[in-house]
Write a protein that holds these residues in place. Structure first.
Motif, PDB file in Angstrom:
ATOM      1  N   ALA A  85      36.503  90.898 114.381  1.00 44.27           N
ATOM      2  CA  ALA A  85      36.040  91.170 113.019  1.00 44.27           C
ATOM      3  C   ALA A  85      35.340  90.214 112.313  1.00 44.27           C
ATOM      4  O   ALA A  85      35.648  88.882 112.500  1.00 44.27           O
ATOM      5  N   GLY A  86      34.499  90.160 111.239  1.00 40.81           N
ATOM      6  CA  GLY A  86      33.865  89.358 110.405  1.00 40.81           C
ATOM      7  C   GLY A  86      34.913  88.724 109.588  1.00 40.81           C
ATOM      8  O   GLY A  86      36.209  88.896 109.523  1.00 40.81           O
ATOM      9  N   TRP A  87      34.258  87.644 108.600  1.00 47.68           N
ATOM     10  CA  TRP A  87      35.193  86.644 107.980  1.00 47.68           C
ATOM     11  C   TRP A  87      35.329  87.613 106.649  1.00 47.68           C
ATOM     12  O   TRP A  87      34.610  88.489 106.053  1.00 47.68           O
ATOM     13  N   SER A  88      36.541  87.089 106.347  1.00 46.70           N
ATOM     14  CA  SER A  88      37.110  87.840 104.810  1.00 46.70           C
ATOM     15  C   SER A  88      36.054  87.127 103.891  1.00 46.70           C
ATOM     16  O   SER A  88      35.452  85.932 104.006  1.00 46.70           O
ATOM     17  N   LYS A  89      36.300  87.308 102.689  1.00 50.64           N
ATOM     18  CA  LYS A  89      35.713  86.826 101.480  1.00 50.64           C
ATOM     19  C   LYS A  89      36.444  85.544 101.079  1.00 50.64           C
ATOM     20  O   LYS A  89      37.671  85.238 101.523  1.00 50.64           O
ATOM     21  N   TRP A  90      35.869  84.493 100.765  1.00 54.72           N
ATOM     22  CA  TRP A  90      36.497  83.357 100.377  1.00 54.72           C
ATOM     23  C   TRP A  90      37.532  83.266  99.231  1.00 54.72           C
ATOM     24  O   TRP A  90      37.237  84.231  98.394  1.00 54.72           O
ATOM     25  N   LYS A  91      38.844  82.883  99.385  1.00 56.58           N
ATOM     26  CA  LYS A  91      39.798  82.879  98.248  1.00 56.58           C
ATOM     27  C   LYS A  91      39.880  81.540  98.039  1.00 56.58           C
ATOM     28  O   LYS A  91      40.086  80.560  98.833  1.00 56.58           O
ATOM     29  N   THR A  92      40.083  81.276  96.800  1.00 57.29           N
ATOM     30  CA  THR A  92      40.492  79.866  96.228  1.00 57.29           C
ATOM     31  C   THR A  92      42.038  79.700  96.114  1.00 57.29           C
ATOM     32  O   THR A  92      42.844  80.599  95.447  1.00 57.29           O
ATOM     33  N   LEU A  93      42.404  78.881  96.859  1.00 55.83           N
ATOM     34  CA  LEU A  93      43.993  78.869  97.035  1.00 55.83           C
ATOM     35  C   LEU A  93      44.546  77.774  96.099  1.00 55.83           C
ATOM     36  O   LEU A  93      45.656  77.795  95.661  1.00 55.83           O
ATOM     37  N   TYR A  94      43.786  76.858  95.698  1.00 53.11           N
ATOM     38  CA  TYR A  94      44.176  75.805  94.637  1.00 53.11           C
ATOM     39  C   TYR A  94      42.834  75.418  93.575  1.00 53.11           C
ATOM     40  O   TYR A  94      42.028  74.723  94.260  1.00 53.11           O
ATOM     41  N   LYS A  95      43.021  75.466  92.480  1.00 50.73           N
ATOM     42  CA  LYS A  95      41.812  75.244  91.634  1.00 50.73           C
ATOM     43  C   LYS A  95      42.074  73.765  90.854  1.00 50.73           C
ATOM     44  O   LYS A  95      43.105  73.362  90.515  1.00 50.73           O
ATOM     45  N   THR A  96      40.883  72.950  91.114  1.00 46.85           N
ATOM     46  CA  THR A  96      41.003  71.715  90.710  1.00 46.85           C
ATOM     47  C   THR A  96      39.573  71.395  90.276  1.00 46.85           C
ATOM     48  O   THR A  96      38.578  71.776  91.052  1.00 46.85           O
ATOM     49  N   LYS A  97      39.271  70.573  89.284  1.00 46.57           N
ATOM     50  CA  LYS A  97      37.988  69.793  88.855  1.00 46.57           C
ATOM     51  C   LYS A  97      37.946  68.383  89.561  1.00 46.57           C
ATOM     52  O   LYS A  97      36.721  68.030  89.317  1.00 46.57           O
TER      53      LYS A  97
END
Length: 202
Positions: free
Chosen positions: A93-105
Motif C-alpha cells: 500500500a502507499g504511504w500514509s500522510k505525514w504525522k508530526t510526532l514532536y513539535k519544536t522550533k
C-alpha cells in the motif's frame, strides 16, 4: 555531558555489547539516511500527490527503514516543525500522510536513528539552539512505534547529548535507549505494558 555523539560510537558499542550479554538483544534492519532501499519508489516520490511540500533540510535528517514484514517507515526532521513520520502498510500500500510526532522550533542536529525488531520501531532524534554551529542538543527525542504505527510513544530529555543507540528485546516488548558518558551509562527504558520509565543515571 561534554562529548558529542560522533566521538562516542566506540563506547556506545561496548555498552550495547554488554546489554547483549545480559539478554536484551539488538535491533535489526537499520537503514541509515541515504542508504535506504532503492529498489522501490523513492519515498519523496511515492504518493507525493498526498504529501505536503515541505522536505527535510538534508538527507542526514531523514531515514527510511524496511521492517521485517516488508512495511516501511520514513522519519524526517523538518526545520521549524519537528519530527515527522509516515509509513506503508503491508501488501504494498502507499504511504500514509505525514504525522508530526514532536513539535519544536529549535535547530535540527545529529540526524535520525531508526531500528526495529518484531514490529517494534525505535526512533532517536535531537534538536538544539545553534546546533548547526556545533552546540550540543537541548532536546533529545526517544520514540517507539508499534502495531500499525498510527500511534507513537514519545519521550523528550532536555539538555542532554542525545541517545547513542537502542536495544530491542527478542519479542519487541522492551526497548532500551543508551548513552554512555564519562560519568557512566545512562539508560531509558520503554515497556509495551507501561510506556517510558524514568532515566537511569550513573
Amino acid at each position: 555531558m561534554g562529548m558529542r555523539k560522533a566521538h562516542k560510537i566506540g563506547i556506545a558499542g561496548a555498552a550495547v555489547l554488554g546489554l547483549l550479554v545480559t539478554g536484551y538483544g539488538t535491533a535489526q534492519g537499520v537503514s541509515a539516511a541515504g542508504d535506504g532501499d532503492r529498489s522501490g519508489p523513492h519515498p519523496e516520490r511515492a504518493g507525493a500527490q498526498h504529501q505536503p511540500a515541505a522536505a527535510a533540510a538534508d538527507d542526514d535528517y531523514q531515514s527510511t527503514l524496511t521492517l521485517g514484514d516488508g512495511r516501511k517507515v520514513h522519519v524526517r526532521l523538518v526545520k521549524g516543525t519537528g519530527v515527522q513520520e509516515r509509513h506503508t502498510a503491508s501488501g504494498g500500500a502507499g504511504w500514509s500522510k505525514w504525522k508530526t510526532l514532536y513539535k519544536t522550533k529549535t535547530d535540527l542536529c545529529q540526524g535520525v536513528g531508526l531500528e526495529e525488531r518484531e514490529g517494534t520501531v525505535s526512533l532517536t532524534a535531537d534538536f538544539g539552539l545553534y546546533c548547526y554551529d556545533g552546540e550540543p542538543p537541548t532536546e533529545s527525542v526517544a520514540g517507539v512505534g508499534t502495531g500499525d504505527l498510527s500511534k507513537w510513544d514519545i519521550d523528550v530529555t532536555d539538555d542532554f547529548d542525545g541517545w547513542q543507540d537502542t536495544s530491542i528485546n527478542d519479542d519487541g516488548s522492551r526497548v532500551t535507549f543508551l548513552y554512555d558518558s564519562d560519568a557512566g551509562l545512562y539508560t531509558l527504558r520503554w515497556e509495551q505494558s507501561e510506556g517510558f520509565s524514568e532515566i537511569s543515571r550513573p
